[in-house]
Design a protein around this motif. Structure first.
Motif, PDB file in Angstrom:
ATOM      1  N   TYR A  84       0.849  -1.182   0.000  1.00  0.00           N
ATOM      2  CA  TYR A  84       0.000   0.000   0.000  1.00  0.00           C
ATOM      3  C   TYR A  84       0.890   1.239   0.000  1.00  0.00           C
ATOM      4  CZ  TYR A  84      -3.495  -3.337   1.865  1.00  0.00           C
ATOM      5  OH  TYR A  84      -4.324  -4.411   2.076  1.00  0.00           O
ATOM      6  N   SER A  85       0.239   2.389  -0.158  1.00  0.00           N
ATOM      7  CA  SER A  85       0.930   3.676  -0.009  1.00  0.00           C
ATOM      8  C   SER A  85       0.100   4.558   0.908  1.00  0.00           C
ATOM      9  CB  SER A  85       1.105   4.360  -1.367  1.00  0.00           C
ATOM     10  OG  SER A  85      -0.158   4.783  -1.873  1.00  0.00           O
ATOM     11  N   GLU A  90      -0.664   7.574   0.297  1.00  0.00           N
ATOM     12  CA  GLU A  90      -1.640   8.235  -0.577  1.00  0.00           C
ATOM     13  C   GLU A  90      -2.890   7.381  -0.738  1.00  0.00           C
ATOM     14  OE1 GLU A  90      -2.275   9.934  -5.125  1.00  0.00           O
ATOM     15  OE2 GLU A  90      -0.302   9.186  -4.532  1.00  0.00           O
ATOM     16  N   GLN A  91      -2.722   6.093  -0.967  1.00  0.00           N
ATOM     17  CA  GLN A  91      -3.850   5.173  -1.111  1.00  0.00           C
ATOM     18  C   GLN A  91      -4.718   5.190   0.142  1.00  0.00           C
ATOM     19  OE1 GLN A  91      -2.508   1.144  -1.483  1.00  0.00           O
ATOM     20  NE2 GLN A  91      -4.430   0.394  -2.351  1.00  0.00           N
ATOM     21  N   TRP A 138      -0.474  13.482   4.921  1.00  0.00           N
ATOM     22  CA  TRP A 138      -0.818  13.433   3.497  1.00  0.00           C
ATOM     23  C   TRP A 138      -2.072  14.253   3.224  1.00  0.00           C
ATOM     24  CZ3 TRP A 138      -4.876  12.214   0.386  1.00  0.00           C
ATOM     25  CH2 TRP A 138      -4.609  12.144  -0.989  1.00  0.00           C
ATOM     26  N   ASN A 152       0.825  -2.503   4.853  1.00  0.00           N
ATOM     27  CA  ASN A 152       0.856  -1.215   5.535  1.00  0.00           C
ATOM     28  C   ASN A 152       2.264  -0.856   5.998  1.00  0.00           C
ATOM     29  OD1 ASN A 152      -1.915   0.158   5.982  1.00  0.00           O
ATOM     30  ND2 ASN A 152      -2.357  -2.007   6.306  1.00  0.00           N
ATOM     31  N   ALA A 200       3.758   0.883   3.232  1.00  0.00           N
ATOM     32  CA  ALA A 200       3.273   2.261   3.109  1.00  0.00           C
ATOM     33  C   ALA A 200       4.040   3.187   4.045  1.00  0.00           C
ATOM     34  CB  ALA A 200       1.775   2.318   3.407  1.00  0.00           C
ATOM     35  N   ASP A 228       7.738   3.735   2.867  1.00  0.00           N
ATOM     36  CA  ASP A 228       7.938   4.559   1.673  1.00  0.00           C
ATOM     37  C   ASP A 228       7.514   6.011   1.859  1.00  0.00           C
ATOM     38  OD1 ASP A 228       8.839   2.234   0.470  1.00  0.00           O
ATOM     39  OD2 ASP A 228       6.935   1.817  -0.533  1.00  0.00           O
ATOM     40  N   ALA A 229       6.851   6.325   2.954  1.00  0.00           N
ATOM     41  CA  ALA A 229       6.356   7.695   3.158  1.00  0.00           C
ATOM     42  C   ALA A 229       7.490   8.613   3.601  1.00  0.00           C
ATOM     43  CB  ALA A 229       5.243   7.693   4.203  1.00  0.00           C
TER      44      ALA A 229
END
Length: 263
Positions: free
Chosen positions: A68-69, A71-72, A103, A187, A190, A193-194
């Motif tokens: 996941y990201s 943003e998603q 975000w 998750n 996610a 990568d944030a």
């Protein structure tokens, strides 16, 4: 139980408080569900229509293939608001929920009345922390979640709190053991990568940053960084480890309510 239908499945949510009150959205940490906010509901629902939800991959919400990201996950929040016909809301998120809040503040500030980010940072950890955990969880499944549960007590609570409140610590950490391994790993990616360090100045809504003095996962330095890069942001710190809303309890609720009441 209430669900909103997203394109890929259902997002589980719960509403408490007066129907005509301003909406306050609560976003859970990695490895918990919407019940992590139980200590706040009595106080918050006196003043707000409190909207809690299980982040994708957690609790009773949809589990879709990862990674996941953030943003998603943020777009899931916007879809939830749209489905419930909520134009603007206050938002409070902890840890991963705080990343989602950042975000939203950067990319959808017009949907926010104010923002509270707790026990979080603009960037949490690095791949050397997250990749082995993702690999272990995908390899060992539920056994890995149980192992993570047993290790999480020391990260989520100070030793004196965990010793004095074993039932509370067990209730929260059991949420981790019950989390879908696939959802948890997705998750983790996610969070890995944030990185919002260069985007924080885009947050224009009123912001409160909350930190725990003994939080080894997201130390106070990360909270100070956010505060320093968002104009007018406020900062509060409690004696707590990673889950300050649970450990600081009423004091946490009172500080957040004092902030929200001004906006």
């Amino acid at each position: 139980m209430a669900f909103v239908q997203l394109a890929e499945g259902e997002l589980h949510y719960q509403l408490d408080g007066p129907v005509d009150a301003p909406v306050l959205v609560l976003s859970n940490s990695l490895g918990t569900d919407l019940h992590m906010w139980d200590p706040q509901i009595a106080a918050f629902s006196e003043h707000f229509r409190v909207l809690r939800f299980d982040t994708r991959g957690h609790g009773q919400s949809l589990v879709t293939p990862g990674p996941y990201s953030i943003e998603q996950l943020g777009r899931d929040v916007l879809a939830l608001l749209d489905a419930l016909h909520i134009e603007r809301a206050h938002f409070c998120g902890l840890s991963m929920g705080g990343l989602i809040g950042q975000w939203l503040g950067i990319n959808a500030g017009d949907r926010l009345l104010s923002l509270v980010v707790c026990n979080t940072a603009a960037k949490i950890g690095d791949p050397s922390i997250w990749n082995p955990r993702i690999e272990m969880v995908l390899r060992d499944g539920q056994a890995a979640m149980v192992a993570l549960r047993d290790a999480s007590i020391a990260r989520w609570f100070t030793a004196d709190f965990a010793e004095s409140n074993p039932a509370v610590a067990k209730r929260i950490t059991d949420m981790l053991a019950a989390t879908s391994p696939e959802g948890y790993a997705a998750n983790c990616a996610a969070v890995r990568d944030a990185d919002f360090r260069d985007q924080l100045s885009a947050i224009k809504v009123p912001l409160l940053v909350v930190a725990g003095s003994d939080d080894a996962v997201t130390p106070p330095s990360g909270g100070h960084f956010i505060q320093e890069h968002v104009r007018g942001a406020q900062y509060a710190e409690f004696y707590a480890a990673h889950l300050s809303n649970v450990q600081a309890g009423d004091a946490f609720s009172e500080r957040v309510l004092a902030f929200l009441s001004g906006h």
